[in-house]
Design a protein around this motif. Structure first.
Motif, PDB file in Angstrom:
ATOM      1  N   TYR A 187      -5.348  17.385   4.650  1.00  0.00           N
ATOM      2  CA  TYR A 187      -4.191  18.337   4.974  1.00  0.00           C
ATOM      3  C   TYR A 187      -2.989  17.425   5.348  1.00  0.00           C
ATOM      4  CZ  TYR A 187      -7.906  21.731   4.489  1.00  0.00           C
ATOM      5  OH  TYR A 187      -8.794  22.791   3.990  1.00  0.00           O
ATOM      6  N   ARG A 188      -1.913  18.179   5.665  1.00  0.00           N
ATOM      7  CA  ARG A 188      -0.746  17.330   6.081  1.00  0.00           C
ATOM      8  C   ARG A 188      -0.806  17.108   7.380  1.00  0.00           C
ATOM      9  NH1 ARG A 188       2.223  14.225   4.670  1.00  0.00           N
ATOM     10  NH2 ARG A 188       4.214  14.049   3.859  1.00  0.00           N
ATOM     11  N   ASP A 189      -1.435  17.858   8.318  1.00  0.00           N
ATOM     12  CA  ASP A 189      -1.690  17.392   9.835  1.00  0.00           C
ATOM     13  C   ASP A 189      -2.859  16.270  10.103  1.00  0.00           C
ATOM     14  OD1 ASP A 189      -4.174  18.664   9.037  1.00  0.00           O
ATOM     15  OD2 ASP A 189      -4.006  20.372  10.601  1.00  0.00           O
ATOM     16  N   GLY A 190      -3.336  15.733   8.784  1.00  0.00           N
ATOM     17  CA  GLY A 190      -4.129  14.612   8.883  1.00  0.00           C
ATOM     18  C   GLY A 190      -5.630  14.878   8.814  1.00  0.00           C
ATOM     19  N   ARG A 191      -6.017  16.179   9.086  1.00  0.00           N
ATOM     20  CA  ARG A 191      -7.722  16.802   8.607  1.00  0.00           C
ATOM     21  C   ARG A 191      -7.937  16.279   7.288  1.00  0.00           C
ATOM     22  NH1 ARG A 191      -8.178  22.024   8.844  1.00  0.00           N
ATOM     23  NH2 ARG A 191      -5.857  22.373   8.665  1.00  0.00           N
ATOM     24  N   PRO A 220     -11.630  16.843   5.667  1.00  0.00           N
ATOM     25  CA  PRO A 220     -12.932  17.234   5.658  1.00  0.00           C
ATOM     26  C   PRO A 220     -14.012  16.476   4.639  1.00  0.00           C
ATOM     27  CG  PRO A 220     -11.785  19.241   5.802  1.00  0.00           C
ATOM     28  CD  PRO A 220     -10.696  18.077   5.320  1.00  0.00           C
ATOM     29  N   GLY A 221     -13.132  16.139   3.830  1.00  0.00           N
ATOM     30  CA  GLY A 221     -14.111  15.181   2.810  1.00  0.00           C
ATOM     31  C   GLY A 221     -14.470  13.779   3.368  1.00  0.00           C
ATOM     32  N   ALA A 222     -13.704  13.384   4.520  1.00  0.00           N
ATOM     33  CA  ALA A 222     -14.080  12.136   5.046  1.00  0.00           C
ATOM     34  C   ALA A 222     -15.322  12.054   5.706  1.00  0.00           C
ATOM     35  CB  ALA A 222     -12.860  11.512   5.894  1.00  0.00           C
ATOM     36  N   ASP A 223     -15.652  13.181   6.341  1.00  0.00           N
ATOM     37  CA  ASP A 223     -17.102  13.264   6.813  1.00  0.00           C
ATOM     38  C   ASP A 223     -18.359  13.138   6.042  1.00  0.00           C
ATOM     39  OD1 ASP A 223     -15.644  13.841   9.140  1.00  0.00           O
ATOM     40  OD2 ASP A 223     -15.683  16.052   8.992  1.00  0.00           O
ATOM     41  N   ARG A 224     -18.003  13.648   4.812  1.00  0.00           N
ATOM     42  CA  ARG A 224     -19.393  13.386   3.855  1.00  0.00           C
ATOM     43  C   ARG A 224     -19.422  11.932   3.456  1.00  0.00           C
ATOM     44  NH1 ARG A 224     -19.345  15.706  -2.446  1.00  0.00           N
ATOM     45  NH2 ARG A 224     -21.402  14.692  -2.864  1.00  0.00           N
ATOM     46  N   LEU A 225     -18.151  11.308   3.127  1.00  0.00           N
ATOM     47  CA  LEU A 225     -18.185   9.814   2.879  1.00  0.00           C
ATOM     48  C   LEU A 225     -18.740   9.096   3.884  1.00  0.00           C
ATOM     49  CD1 LEU A 225     -15.067   9.356   0.940  1.00  0.00           C
ATOM     50  CD2 LEU A 225     -16.973  10.161  -0.053  1.00  0.00           C
ATOM     51  N   ASP A 226     -18.376   9.509   5.249  1.00  0.00           N
ATOM     52  CA  ASP A 226     -19.082   8.785   6.539  1.00  0.00           C
ATOM     53  C   ASP A 226     -20.482   8.691   6.398  1.00  0.00           C
ATOM     54  OD1 ASP A 226     -16.342   7.937   7.267  1.00  0.00           O
ATOM     55  OD2 ASP A 226     -16.191   9.319   8.631  1.00  0.00           O
ATOM     56  N   ARG A 227     -21.119  10.030   6.180  1.00  0.00           N
ATOM     57  CA  ARG A 227     -22.397  10.002   6.141  1.00  0.00           C
ATOM     58  C   ARG A 227     -23.074   9.448   5.466  1.00  0.00           C
ATOM     59  NH1 ARG A 227     -20.705  15.623   6.898  1.00  0.00           N
ATOM     60  NH2 ARG A 227     -21.143  16.202   4.670  1.00  0.00           N
ATOM     61  N   LEU A 228     -22.485   9.124   4.010  1.00  0.00           N
ATOM     62  CA  LEU A 228     -22.998   8.417   2.767  1.00  0.00           C
ATOM     63  C   LEU A 228     -22.790   7.076   3.063  1.00  0.00           C
ATOM     64  CD1 LEU A 228     -21.785  10.640  -0.353  1.00  0.00           C
ATOM     65  CD2 LEU A 228     -24.059  10.367   0.753  1.00  0.00           C
ATOM     66  N   GLY A 229     -22.086   6.680   4.196  1.00  0.00           N
ATOM     67  CA  GLY A 229     -21.752   5.094   4.375  1.00  0.00           C
ATOM     68  C   GLY A 229     -20.856   4.517   3.472  1.00  0.00           C
ATOM     69  N   LEU A 230     -19.782   5.317   2.872  1.00  0.00           N
ATOM     70  CA  LEU A 230     -18.821   4.840   1.999  1.00  0.00           C
ATOM     71  C   LEU A 230     -17.528   4.635   2.563  1.00  0.00           C
ATOM     72  CD1 LEU A 230     -19.992   6.967  -1.092  1.00  0.00           C
ATOM     73  CD2 LEU A 230     -20.388   4.790  -0.644  1.00  0.00           C
ATOM     74  N   ARG A 256     -10.100   5.687   1.773  1.00  0.00           N
ATOM     75  CA  ARG A 256      -8.701   5.939   2.334  1.00  0.00           C
ATOM     76  C   ARG A 256      -8.214   7.369   2.236  1.00  0.00           C
ATOM     77  NH1 ARG A 256      -8.570   1.145  -0.995  1.00  0.00           N
ATOM     78  NH2 ARG A 256      -8.326  -0.845   0.221  1.00  0.00           N
ATOM     79  N   VAL A 257      -7.202   7.550   3.157  1.00  0.00           N
ATOM     80  CA  VAL A 257      -6.511   9.004   3.242  1.00  0.00           C
ATOM     81  C   VAL A 257      -5.476   9.227   2.674  1.00  0.00           C
ATOM     82  CG1 VAL A 257      -6.264  10.911   4.818  1.00  0.00           C
ATOM     83  CG2 VAL A 257      -8.185   9.491   5.240  1.00  0.00           C
ATOM     84  N   PHE A 258      -5.404  10.212   1.827  1.00  0.00           N
ATOM     85  CA  PHE A 258      -3.882  10.804   1.079  1.00  0.00           C
ATOM     86  C   PHE A 258      -3.685  12.014   1.630  1.00  0.00           C
ATOM     87  CE2 PHE A 258      -1.330  10.118  -2.990  1.00  0.00           C
ATOM     88  CZ  PHE A 258      -0.240  10.414  -2.211  1.00  0.00           C
ATOM     89  N   ALA A 259      -2.542  12.191   2.786  1.00  0.00           N
ATOM     90  CA  ALA A 259      -2.180  13.348   3.348  1.00  0.00           C
ATOM     91  C   ALA A 259      -1.074  13.995   2.390  1.00  0.00           C
ATOM     92  CB  ALA A 259      -1.748  13.322   4.907  1.00  0.00           C
ATOM     93  N   ALA A 260      -1.359  15.111   2.066  1.00  0.00           N
ATOM     94  CA  ALA A 260      -0.361  15.895   1.218  1.00  0.00           C
ATOM     95  C   ALA A 260      -0.635  17.319   0.940  1.00  0.00           C
ATOM     96  CB  ALA A 260      -0.087  15.227  -0.319  1.00  0.00           C
ATOM     97  N   THR A 261       0.470  18.067   0.831  1.00  0.00           N
ATOM     98  CA  THR A 261       0.109  19.534   0.992  1.00  0.00           C
ATOM     99  C   THR A 261      -0.391  20.004  -0.450  1.00  0.00           C
ATOM    100  OG1 THR A 261       2.187  19.704   2.259  1.00  0.00           O
ATOM    101  CG2 THR A 261       1.535  21.632   1.280  1.00  0.00           C
ATOM    102  N   GLY A 262      -0.060  19.279  -1.683  1.00  0.00           N
ATOM    103  CA  GLY A 262      -0.299  19.879  -2.954  1.00  0.00           C
ATOM    104  C   GLY A 262      -1.749  19.870  -3.334  1.00  0.00           C
TER     105      GLY A 262
END
Length: 393
Positions: free
Chosen positions: A253-257, A259-269, A272-278
């Protein structure tokens, strides 16, 4: 005295369609666990084409929608697809159905009612080809209102993400080189399977960078192609695809949240984050464009206004501006498959084989062993000719 034989009466089959209930308010999640003959219970306002095609592919016996499948906002495509496939649609039964029916219950759809056993648990609207056609025609009058809302959402997106659209601010770095190369972006959307089959020769010859948008990564793996980059919120992509070795870009999200990063962290992967509204397919196009792609080929993405609205969220307005930003680089997969012709023609392959054969014979004739071998071949050829003449005469 002989007693009369008692006959067991066969149970009378109840009318309607019977199946096992599978429930989920999110159609995208439900289609992953549907089996042929199940009755899908969803809560999907304005059932879109992609969701309807997924339900048809799952071979469900019927669909029960807690919400209106056609709200009248615009002429959405999903209900007509279910009707064309012969799948009954019970509509607008109310969200209470999720409390009255459990996962795995045996249920029955008959007319405008949903039954569990003999008890009616929900009542709604039985959709037919006629009712869907009328509702679709009525919805066309709402396109003007939706167009105004679409334009308003587009301006809001431009206000929020103008730095990204105009200057590429916020685009993450990737190790995959795209400068001057073709990039193929795959969304698990409209006709993606057919498009990937049609593009096989193009992919083999040009070897484009392959970007899978969420479930598009699994679509690439199904086509025996390995994605180079996976972009999305990571809610509809399999663990197998995430572990295939592709670079992972999490849509935040535009505010930096994110949610998908948590899943990748659990998988140990790593990601990078791309923050955008679209939408995720938008940021995939912006990523390819900002990294210098020479051509962007889109598979399964949205093209027309109705398809944008059929996406079912206000964020779809960003697609319009994204396509303006990418400009002439963007080509739909269907256009590529119709215009592309392999640079190697059949007659060129034949000429190459003939030239190779002649070179081989010349090389043989230049050596004593080759001359002896050619002499033996000539003798055998003469024997064959005489044998054929003997058969004819």
């Amino acid at each position: 005295m002989r007693l009369p034989t008692l006959r067991r009466s066969r149970p009378v089959a109840l009318p309607g369609v019977v199946g096992v209930a599978r429930l989920d308010p999110r159609t995208k999640n439900l289609t992953k666990r549907l089996r042929p003959g199940d009755i899908a219970i969803i809560n999907h306002v304005d059932l879109d084409r992609v969701s309807a095609e997924a339900l048809v592919a799952a071979q469900v016996a019927a669909v029960v929608n807690a919400a209106p499948s056609i709200s009248g906002r615009y002429p959405n495509l999903g209900p007509g697809i279910l009707m064309a496939a012969g799948i009954p649609l019970l509509d607008d039964v109310g969200a209470e159905v999720f409390a009255k029916v459990g996962e795995g219950d045996a249920v029955r759809v008959h007319g405008a009612s949903l039954y569990r056993g003999h008890a009616e648990v929900a009542f709604g609207v039985e959709q037919t080809e006629e009712t869907i056609a009328k509702a679709t025609d009525d919805a066309r009058s709402g396109l003007a209102i939706q167009l105004e809302a679409f334009a308003a959402n587009t301006m809001e997106y431009l206000r929020r993400d103008r730095d990204l659209l105009l200057d590429g601010v916020g685009v993450p770095d990737v190790s995959t080189q795209m400068e001057g190369r073709h990039v193929l972006i795959v969304v698990r959307g409209y006709d993606y399977r057919e498009d990937l089959v049609a593009l096989k020769s193009y992919i083999r010859e040009y070897r484009p960078v392959l970007i899978g948008v969420d479930g598009g990564a699994d679509a690439l793996l199904e086509a025996r192609l390995k994605p180079d980059i996976i972009v999305g919120d990571m809610d509809s992509v399999s663990d197998t695809a995430l572990r295939c070795g592709a670079e992972l870009i999490v849509h935040a999200y535009r505010d930096g949240r994110a949610p998908g990063a948590d899943r990748l962290d659990r998988l140990g992967l790593e990601s990078r984050v791309f923050a955008a509204t679209g939408t995720s397919e938008d940021i995939a196009m912006l990523l390819a464009d900002s990294k210098g792609a020479a051509l962007i080929v889109a598979v399964g993405t949205h093209l027309s206004l109705v398809e944008f609205l059929d996406k079912g969220r206000s964020g779809a307005a960003s697609m319009f501006l994204t396509r303006l930003r990418v400009g002439g680089k963007l080509v739909d997969a269907k256009g590529v498959s119709r215009l592309y012709r392999s640079r190697i023609q059949t007659w060129q392959i034949v000429m190459l084989l003939v030239a190779g054969l002649l070179a081989f014979l010349v090389a043989l004739a230049a050596t004593p062993a080759g001359q002896a071998w050619l002499e033996v071949v000539g003798i055998r050829w003469n024997d064959l000719v005489f044998w054929i003449r003997g058969l004819v005469t």
